[in-house]
Design a protein around this motif. Structure first.
Motif, PDB file in Angstrom:
ATOM      1  N   ALA A 159       0.830  -1.205   0.000  1.00  0.00           N
ATOM      2  CA  ALA A 159       0.000   0.000   0.000  1.00  0.00           C
ATOM      3  C   ALA A 159       0.865   1.255   0.000  1.00  0.00           C
ATOM      4  O   ALA A 159       0.504   2.270  -0.583  1.00  0.00           O
ATOM      5  CB  ALA A 159      -0.941  -0.013   1.199  1.00  0.00           C
ATOM      6  N   SER A 193       1.750   2.504  -3.499  1.00  0.00           N
ATOM      7  CA  SER A 193       0.704   3.055  -4.351  1.00  0.00           C
ATOM      8  C   SER A 193       0.359   4.467  -3.911  1.00  0.00           C
ATOM      9  O   SER A 193       0.096   4.702  -2.742  1.00  0.00           O
ATOM     10  CB  SER A 193      -0.559   2.186  -4.287  1.00  0.00           C
ATOM     11  N   LEU A 222      -2.311   5.873  -4.577  1.00  0.00           N
ATOM     12  CA  LEU A 222      -3.765   5.966  -4.474  1.00  0.00           C
ATOM     13  C   LEU A 222      -4.250   5.391  -3.145  1.00  0.00           C
ATOM     14  O   LEU A 222      -3.996   4.244  -2.825  1.00  0.00           O
ATOM     15  CB  LEU A 222      -4.427   5.228  -5.641  1.00  0.00           C
ATOM     16  N   ARG A 223      -4.967   6.207  -2.395  1.00  0.00           N
ATOM     17  CA  ARG A 223      -5.529   5.759  -1.121  1.00  0.00           C
ATOM     18  C   ARG A 223      -6.920   5.181  -1.346  1.00  0.00           C
ATOM     19  O   ARG A 223      -7.574   5.476  -2.339  1.00  0.00           O
ATOM     20  CB  ARG A 223      -5.624   6.928  -0.137  1.00  0.00           C
ATOM     21  N   LEU A 224      -7.367   4.377  -0.388  1.00  0.00           N
ATOM     22  CA  LEU A 224      -8.709   3.807  -0.444  1.00  0.00           C
ATOM     23  C   LEU A 224      -9.726   4.787   0.121  1.00  0.00           C
ATOM     24  O   LEU A 224      -9.443   5.496   1.087  1.00  0.00           O
ATOM     25  CB  LEU A 224      -8.766   2.505   0.363  1.00  0.00           C
ATOM     26  N   LEU A 231     -11.984  -2.426  -7.771  1.00  0.00           N
ATOM     27  CA  LEU A 231     -11.345  -1.164  -7.423  1.00  0.00           C
ATOM     28  C   LEU A 231     -11.622  -0.153  -8.527  1.00  0.00           C
ATOM     29  O   LEU A 231     -11.212  -0.341  -9.664  1.00  0.00           O
ATOM     30  CB  LEU A 231      -9.847  -1.374  -7.231  1.00  0.00           C
ATOM     31  N   LEU A 254      -8.818   8.776  -5.700  1.00  0.00           N
ATOM     32  CA  LEU A 254      -8.863   7.721  -4.690  1.00  0.00           C
ATOM     33  C   LEU A 254      -9.368   6.442  -5.341  1.00  0.00           C
ATOM     34  O   LEU A 254      -9.917   6.464  -6.436  1.00  0.00           O
ATOM     35  CB  LEU A 254      -9.792   8.117  -3.541  1.00  0.00           C
ATOM     36  N   ILE A 255      -9.189   5.337  -4.644  1.00  0.00           N
ATOM     37  CA  ILE A 255      -9.726   4.060  -5.100  1.00  0.00           C
ATOM     38  C   ILE A 255     -10.928   3.712  -4.236  1.00  0.00           C
ATOM     39  O   ILE A 255     -10.822   3.633  -3.011  1.00  0.00           O
ATOM     40  CB  ILE A 255      -8.666   2.944  -4.994  1.00  0.00           C
ATOM     41  N   TYR A 298      -3.360  -0.168  -9.113  1.00  0.00           N
ATOM     42  CA  TYR A 298      -4.616  -0.087  -8.359  1.00  0.00           C
ATOM     43  C   TYR A 298      -4.583  -1.016  -7.150  1.00  0.00           C
ATOM     44  O   TYR A 298      -4.959  -0.640  -6.052  1.00  0.00           O
ATOM     45  CB  TYR A 298      -5.809  -0.467  -9.237  1.00  0.00           C
ATOM     46  N   ARG A 299      -4.142  -2.243  -7.362  1.00  0.00           N
ATOM     47  CA  ARG A 299      -4.134  -3.223  -6.270  1.00  0.00           C
ATOM     48  C   ARG A 299      -3.142  -2.851  -5.170  1.00  0.00           C
ATOM     49  O   ARG A 299      -3.252  -3.334  -4.058  1.00  0.00           O
ATOM     50  CB  ARG A 299      -3.809  -4.609  -6.814  1.00  0.00           C
ATOM     51  N   SER A 317      -3.123  -0.485  -3.434  1.00  0.00           N
ATOM     52  CA  SER A 317      -3.832   0.144  -2.330  1.00  0.00           C
ATOM     53  C   SER A 317      -4.024  -0.818  -1.161  1.00  0.00           C
ATOM     54  O   SER A 317      -4.358  -0.405  -0.061  1.00  0.00           O
ATOM     55  CB  SER A 317      -5.206   0.647  -2.798  1.00  0.00           C
ATOM     56  N   TYR A 318      -3.853  -2.110  -1.413  1.00  0.00           N
ATOM     57  CA  TYR A 318      -3.993  -3.142  -0.379  1.00  0.00           C
ATOM     58  C   TYR A 318      -2.640  -3.744  -0.046  1.00  0.00           C
ATOM     59  O   TYR A 318      -1.814  -3.940  -0.930  1.00  0.00           O
ATOM     60  CB  TYR A 318      -4.934  -4.264  -0.850  1.00  0.00           C
TER      61      TYR A 318
END
Length: 195
Positions: free
Chosen positions: A11, A14, A16-18, A73, A85-86, A161-162, A164-165
């Motif tokens: 995370a 990335s 990009l935050r969730l 996502l 954001l995602i 994108y992934r 973010s996890y």
């Protein structure tokens, strides 16, 4: 126990935050029909729940018979935070689902609309489209991200994108979560985890 593949970006890798839709309404601008699937596992450690990406066939969580959840996502623009954001959405692209509702508001000829999402019970719903006069909907920020995304491969976009996890190796999971290791051993008594 060796991992069959290298660990994917975490995370922290990335940008990009969730975006989680909890009790307060969320106002966003959907700008793409892209929805990247990710399989995750929830894990409780002490009093905190955390999410981890599934490691695939030899995933420690799968071997421990932990439920896997597939999320889609979706990139969205948050006009209040002024960032992309995602938005993680359950993978149920059926009429009435949040993913289907968001897609009805996306129009490639006029992609910049504000929508409000609320949580009603356990489900999230788009409750309204909002007027956009005199609002900066982040067109330049969106265009910059889209240009960057168009310059990379589909596999790189998926990992972006992934990212973010959290992605944690099986060896690390088994070392850091003794309960998880014991559960894997219970369900797989002949599996050698010492390697």
């Amino acid at each position: 126990w060796e991992d069959p593949k290298p660990v994917a970006p975490t995370a922290a890798d990335s940008p990009l935050r969730l975006l989680w839709v909890r009790d307060e309404p969320v106002v966003i601008t959907p700008f793409s029909q892209t929805a990247i699937p990710v399989d995750i596992h929830w894990h409780q450690f002490e009093d905190k729940w955390d999410r981890f990406r599934c490691n695939g066939g030899t995933c420690a969580f799968c071997l421990a018979k932990r439920k896997q959840e597939r999320l889609m996502l979706v990139p969205v623009f948050d006009p209040a935070a002024r960032e992309i954001l995602i938005l993680p959405i359950p993978d149920d692209d059926v009429p009435g689902s949040l993913l289907a509702e968001i897609r009805t508001f996306f129009n490639p000829k006029s992609p910049h609309k504000l929508i409000q999402i609320v949580r009603l019970g356990k489900r999230r719903h788009v409750i309204s489209a909002m007027p956009t006069e005199n609002l900066d909907l982040g067109v330049d920020i969106i265009r910059e991200l889209v240009d960057r995304m168009n310059a990379i491969s589909a596999a790189e976009l998926t990992e972006y994108y992934r990212g973010s996890y959290q992605s944690v190796s099986n060896a690390t999971l088994l070392r850091d979560y003794p309960e998880l290791k014991r559960t894997v051993e219970i369900h797989n008594p002949t599996l050698d985890l010492s390697q």
